[in-house]
Write a protein that holds these residues in place. Structure first.
Motif, mmCIF file in Angstrom:
data_model
loop_
_atom_site.group_PDB
_atom_site.id
_atom_site.type_symbol
_atom_site.label_atom_id
_atom_site.label_comp_id
_atom_site.label_asym_id
_atom_site.label_seq_id
_atom_site.Cartn_x
_atom_site.Cartn_y
_atom_site.Cartn_z
ATOM 1 N N TYR A 117 -11.502 -10.564 59.271
ATOM 2 C CA TYR A 117 -10.679 -11.655 59.785
ATOM 3 C C TYR A 117 -9.372 -11.747 59.018
ATOM 4 C CZ TYR A 117 -14.645 -13.359 62.493
ATOM 5 O OH TYR A 117 -15.674 -13.470 63.389
ATOM 6 N N ARG A 118 -8.314 -11.993 59.747
ATOM 7 C CA ARG A 118 -7.042 -12.339 59.141
ATOM 8 C C ARG A 118 -7.078 -13.827 58.824
ATOM 9 N NH1 ARG A 118 -2.164 -9.465 59.282
ATOM 10 N NH2 ARG A 118 -0.256 -10.718 59.242
ATOM 11 N N ARG A 119 -6.294 -14.265 57.847
ATOM 12 C CA ARG A 119 -6.330 -15.652 57.403
ATOM 13 C C ARG A 119 -5.004 -16.337 57.667
ATOM 14 N NH1 ARG A 119 -11.498 -17.693 56.157
ATOM 15 N NH2 ARG A 119 -12.777 -15.812 56.008
ATOM 16 N N GLY A 120 -5.062 -17.582 58.155
ATOM 17 C CA GLY A 120 -3.870 -18.338 58.495
ATOM 18 C C GLY A 120 -3.791 -19.650 57.761
ATOM 19 N N ASN A 154 -2.667 -5.892 64.060
ATOM 20 C CA ASN A 154 -2.524 -4.442 64.281
ATOM 21 C C ASN A 154 -2.749 -4.068 65.739
ATOM 22 O OD1 ASN A 154 -5.239 -4.861 64.561
ATOM 23 N ND2 ASN A 154 -5.885 -3.493 62.909
ATOM 24 N N GLY A 155 -2.559 -5.056 66.638
ATOM 25 C CA GLY A 155 -2.782 -4.811 68.059
ATOM 26 C C GLY A 155 -4.200 -5.053 68.503
ATOM 27 N N THR A 156 -5.054 -5.562 67.615
ATOM 28 C CA THR A 156 -6.430 -5.884 67.977
ATOM 29 C C THR A 156 -6.736 -7.326 67.571
ATOM 30 O OG1 THR A 156 -7.455 -5.191 65.891
ATOM 31 C CG2 THR A 156 -7.116 -3.489 67.587
ATOM 32 N N PHE A 157 -7.848 -7.851 68.087
ATOM 33 C CA PHE A 157 -8.299 -9.178 67.713
ATOM 34 C C PHE A 157 -9.809 -9.153 67.515
ATOM 35 C CE2 PHE A 157 -9.053 -9.188 72.265
ATOM 36 C CZ PHE A 157 -10.196 -9.964 72.436
ATOM 37 N N LEU A 158 -10.304 -10.163 66.832
ATOM 38 C CA LEU A 158 -11.728 -10.302 66.554
ATOM 39 C C LEU A 158 -12.163 -11.695 66.959
ATOM 40 C CD1 LEU A 158 -14.245 -8.931 65.326
ATOM 41 C CD2 LEU A 158 -13.535 -9.830 63.094
ATOM 42 N N ASN A 159 -13.176 -11.797 67.796
ATOM 43 C CA ASN A 159 -13.683 -13.088 68.235
ATOM 44 C C ASN A 159 -14.269 -13.883 67.075
ATOM 45 O OD1 ASN A 159 -13.531 -13.562 71.248
ATOM 46 N ND2 ASN A 159 -14.307 -11.447 71.212
ATOM 47 N N PRO A 160 -14.193 -15.224 67.157
ATOM 48 C CA PRO A 160 -13.778 -16.048 68.288
ATOM 49 C C PRO A 160 -12.269 -16.198 68.360
ATOM 50 C CG PRO A 160 -14.407 -17.472 66.475
ATOM 51 C CD PRO A 160 -14.680 -16.062 66.015
ATOM 52 N N CYS A 182 -15.183 -20.293 71.283
ATOM 53 C CA CYS A 182 -14.528 -19.685 72.448
ATOM 54 C C CYS A 182 -14.332 -18.191 72.228
ATOM 55 C CB CYS A 182 -13.202 -20.373 72.702
ATOM 56 S SG CYS A 182 -12.357 -19.780 74.181
ATOM 57 N N LEU A 183 -14.850 -17.386 73.155
ATOM 58 C CA LEU A 183 -14.861 -15.924 73.049
ATOM 59 C C LEU A 183 -14.056 -15.306 74.194
ATOM 60 C CD1 LEU A 183 -18.708 -15.607 72.408
ATOM 61 C CD2 LEU A 183 -16.898 -15.852 70.696
ATOM 62 N N LEU A 184 -13.442 -14.156 73.914
ATOM 63 C CA LEU A 184 -12.621 -13.435 74.893
ATOM 64 C C LEU A 184 -13.176 -12.032 75.079
ATOM 65 C CD1 LEU A 184 -10.021 -13.461 76.646
ATOM 66 C CD2 LEU A 184 -8.788 -12.612 74.639
ATOM 67 N N ASP A 185 -13.484 -11.689 76.333
ATOM 68 C CA ASP A 185 -14.162 -10.436 76.662
ATOM 69 C C ASP A 185 -13.334 -9.684 77.708
ATOM 70 O OD1 ASP A 185 -16.035 -8.437 77.291
ATOM 71 O OD2 ASP A 185 -17.725 -9.816 77.277
ATOM 72 N N PRO A 186 -13.001 -8.391 77.472
ATOM 73 C CA PRO A 186 -12.252 -7.638 78.481
ATOM 74 C C PRO A 186 -13.090 -7.403 79.742
ATOM 75 C CG PRO A 186 -12.909 -6.202 76.670
ATOM 76 C CD PRO A 186 -13.255 -7.592 76.260
ATOM 77 N N GLY A 214 -19.071 -5.583 75.097
ATOM 78 C CA GLY A 214 -20.341 -5.442 74.389
ATOM 79 C C GLY A 214 -20.779 -6.756 73.761
ATOM 80 N N ASP A 215 -21.244 -6.691 72.511
ATOM 81 C CA ASP A 215 -21.715 -7.918 71.855
ATOM 82 C C ASP A 215 -20.592 -8.661 71.140
ATOM 83 O OD1 ASP A 215 -21.241 -6.441 69.567
ATOM 84 O OD2 ASP A 215 -23.287 -6.560 68.805
ATOM 85 N N LEU A 216 -19.353 -8.200 71.277
ATOM 86 C CA LEU A 216 -18.148 -8.843 70.726
ATOM 87 C C LEU A 216 -18.143 -8.890 69.204
ATOM 88 C CD1 LEU A 216 -17.592 -11.864 73.167
ATOM 89 C CD2 LEU A 216 -16.907 -9.482 73.420
ATOM 90 N N SER A 217 -18.859 -8.006 68.555
ATOM 91 C CA SER A 217 -18.881 -7.996 67.092
ATOM 92 C C SER A 217 -17.752 -7.167 66.484
ATOM 93 C CB SER A 217 -20.224 -7.455 66.597
ATOM 94 O OG SER A 217 -20.420 -6.111 67.012
ATOM 95 N N ALA A 218 -17.117 -6.334 67.301
ATOM 96 C CA ALA A 218 -16.082 -5.425 66.792
ATOM 97 C C ALA A 218 -14.703 -5.852 67.289
ATOM 98 C CB ALA A 218 -16.376 -4.002 67.242
#
Length: 542
Positions: A45-48, A59-65, A320-324, A338-342
């Motif tokens: 996780y990135r921190r804000g 880096n062009g990606t995100f991690l749920n939630p 809140c989760l985002l799934d392609p 998938g299981d949204l872990s990655a």
């Protein structure tokens, strides 16, 4: 083959997003935190703000939630280049905060659309029709449940006073426009009812139009509970997405199913791949996933927003989760996350932008009610209790304890965090910091001028002597459900560990019901008004 059409948004459920405060900017923290989930996958996780975890990894990606903490039943609206989203807010008021985004990953809160307590708000929906924004608001209330509608000409309000529709037996509304121009409200249980042309009243009786797909009888679920219908018009098809299997309970229960029809009036055919989303093992990163909507991203790709419980953290509520989403040549679609872990590639890529909001509050401005702070089960005049400015929050005492005092609460989305505040009592008053599920289940530490009071299991317990008198600084640490308290009589220079800690992993829906979360907050009880200064929140990297 992926369908990339822009004829969506017939009955897309509401979504809120927060605008950027004028003149306010805050750089994203460059630091990241890596850990292994219960399922064994790496999560970084990135921190804000306040060191809170944020989804955009930069880096062009995100991690749920994408929106952490208790953000259940996401209702999403695409309005040109803007996305708006709101969530169930239950007994928290002001409620139905609208969130805003331009990329579906980074969200900021705007204002709350609902300021009057009309009951416990379950699964709202947000729409735009004929240039007017609409909120359909189901509530659990006495003397009866109902679904209300409110409207606004601007997403930031003002919103009209909620209008009752007279639907006491249904929840989870979704607005849709048929091919013949008629307006409808789809409801739980496979039902619908026609709306007037202005969308503000009923124009017919409730009718049953859809029998949802049934899962195998040996699956471990909470119950059938068909709910959360979402209607989308894409590529000549009306798609109905529904949740079945129960909302909480066993992690494998809640799931996403779909059906389609060429006409909003049916008949509906079941998706051959049902269920489209379901947690199959307690080892997965996200449990009880369901209540999904479709939305088209800025780059023309398709996505689904839904909620789920984080593995081992029912206390954080449904996040809140985002799934392609991928549309297939036969006109159906599937979720591909998938299981949204990655980490997942962001819609359209792009640089990270400011996400969320700080929970730290120096009380130098009017209290951010609705966007940050909220009262639990407030009276009609509750907002008058709180006055913020010049570095002080003045909170009038109410009741004798958090159970009777409508505490002031935050939604925190990290697994571990610490919050602290300087507290000054009024003569004869009491105040403190708490972790609050509801008025029957909470914990925390309070004090009067002579003694402490420990809040345990929703009850007031031991009252050891208070060496600090009528003013002290207090700190609460919740580290993966282990709670400790520290106090200071010199403004935080020297801390003293309070000798009663707590373990709070059971402070959640499957113990108490009502689908809430464990929230940090503060309270004031008894006569006069307590003064709170320098509230600091820090997420901890666990």
């Amino acid at each position: 083959m992926t369908i990339r059409r822009r004829d969506l948004l017939v009955g897309v459920a509401g979504a809120g997003m927060c605008a950027f405060s004028p003149g306010f900017t805050a750089p994203l923290a460059a630091r990241t935190h890596t850990k292994r989930s219960s399922g064994g996958s790496l999560q970084t996780y990135r921190r804000g703000f306040d060191n809170q975890r944020i989804p955009d990894l930069g880096n062009g990606t995100f991690l749920n939630p994408v929106v952490s903490g208790d953000r259940p039943d996401p209702a999403i609206l695409k309005d040109g280049a803007d996305y708006y989203m709101t969530f169930s807010t239950f007994d928290a008021y002001p409620g139905l905060t609208i969130w805003h985004s331009r990329d579906l990953v980074n969200w900021r809160p705007l204002e709350a659309a609902l300021t009057r307590n009309i009951g416990s708000v379950w699964a709202p929906s947000l729409h735009k029709d004929k240039g007017r924004y609409l909120l359909y608001i189901p509530v659990k209330a006495k003397p009866q449940n109902d679904i209300f509608v409110a409207w606004a000409d601007d997403i930031t309000g003002p919103w009209s006073d909620p209008i009752p529709l007279g639907l006491p037996s249904h929840i989870d509304p979704c607005h849709a426009v048929a091919e013949d121009g008629s307006r409808w409200l789809f409801l739980s249980g496979g039902d619908r009812v026609r709306l007037s042309d202005d969308n503000l009243s009923l124009a017919g009786a409730v009718e049953h139009v859809y029998d949802p797909w049934r899962y195998p009888s040996d699956w471990i679920v909470e119950g059938f509970s068909p709910e959360g219908p979402k209607i989308h018009h894409v590529g000549g098809w009306y798609y109905m997405i529904t949740a079945v299997g129960g909302t909480a309970g066993p992690p494998t229960g809640h799931m996403v199913i779909a059906a389609r029809s060429r006409s909003l009036h049916g008949p509906w055919e079941h998706h051959p791949g049902n269920p489209l989303v379901r947690t199959e093992s307690v080892d997965e990163a996200w449990w009880s996933r369901g209540h999904a909507s479709l939305v088209e991203a800025p780059d023309g790709s398709w996505w689904s927003l839904y909620h789920g419980y984080e593995n081992g953290y029912w206390t954080l509520g449904r996040q809140c989760l985002l799934d392609p989403v991928e549309f297939t040549p036969d006109g159906w679609f599937r979720m591909t996350g998938g299981d949204l872990s990655a980490p997942i590639a962001k819609p359209g890529g792009g640089a990270a932008v400011t996400h969320g909001m700080p929970l730290t509050d120096n009380f130098s401005a009017p209290l951010a009610l609705g966007s940050k702070w909220a009262f639990f089960k407030p009276d009609a005049d509750e907002a008058a209790r709180a006055t913020s400015g010049n570095g002080v929050l003045r909170l009038k005492g109410k009741g004798a304890a958090p159970s009777s005092g409508s505490p002031l609460l935050l939604t925190a989305g990290d697994r571990s965090y610490r919050f602290e505040c300087d507290i000054e009592l009024a003569p004869g008053g009491r105040a403190g910091l708490i972790l609050f599920y509801d008025d029957k289940l909470y914990c925390g530490l309070g004090f009067d001028a002579e003694r402490f009071v420990t809040h345990q299991y929703g009850r007031e317990r031991a009252r050891p002597a208070n060496p600090h008198g009528g003013r002290m600084r207090m700190r609460v640490t919740n580290r993966r459900h282990i709670v400790t308290y520290d106090t200071s009589g010199d403004g935080g220079k020297t801390w003293h560990r309070f000798d009663r800690g707590m373990e709070v992993s059971g402070y959640h829906h499957n113990v108490r019901g009502d689908f809430l979360m464990l929230r940090p907050g503060l309270y004031a009880a008894g006569p006069g008004e307590a003064k709170f200064r320098d509230f600091r929140f820090t997420a901890l990297e666990d």
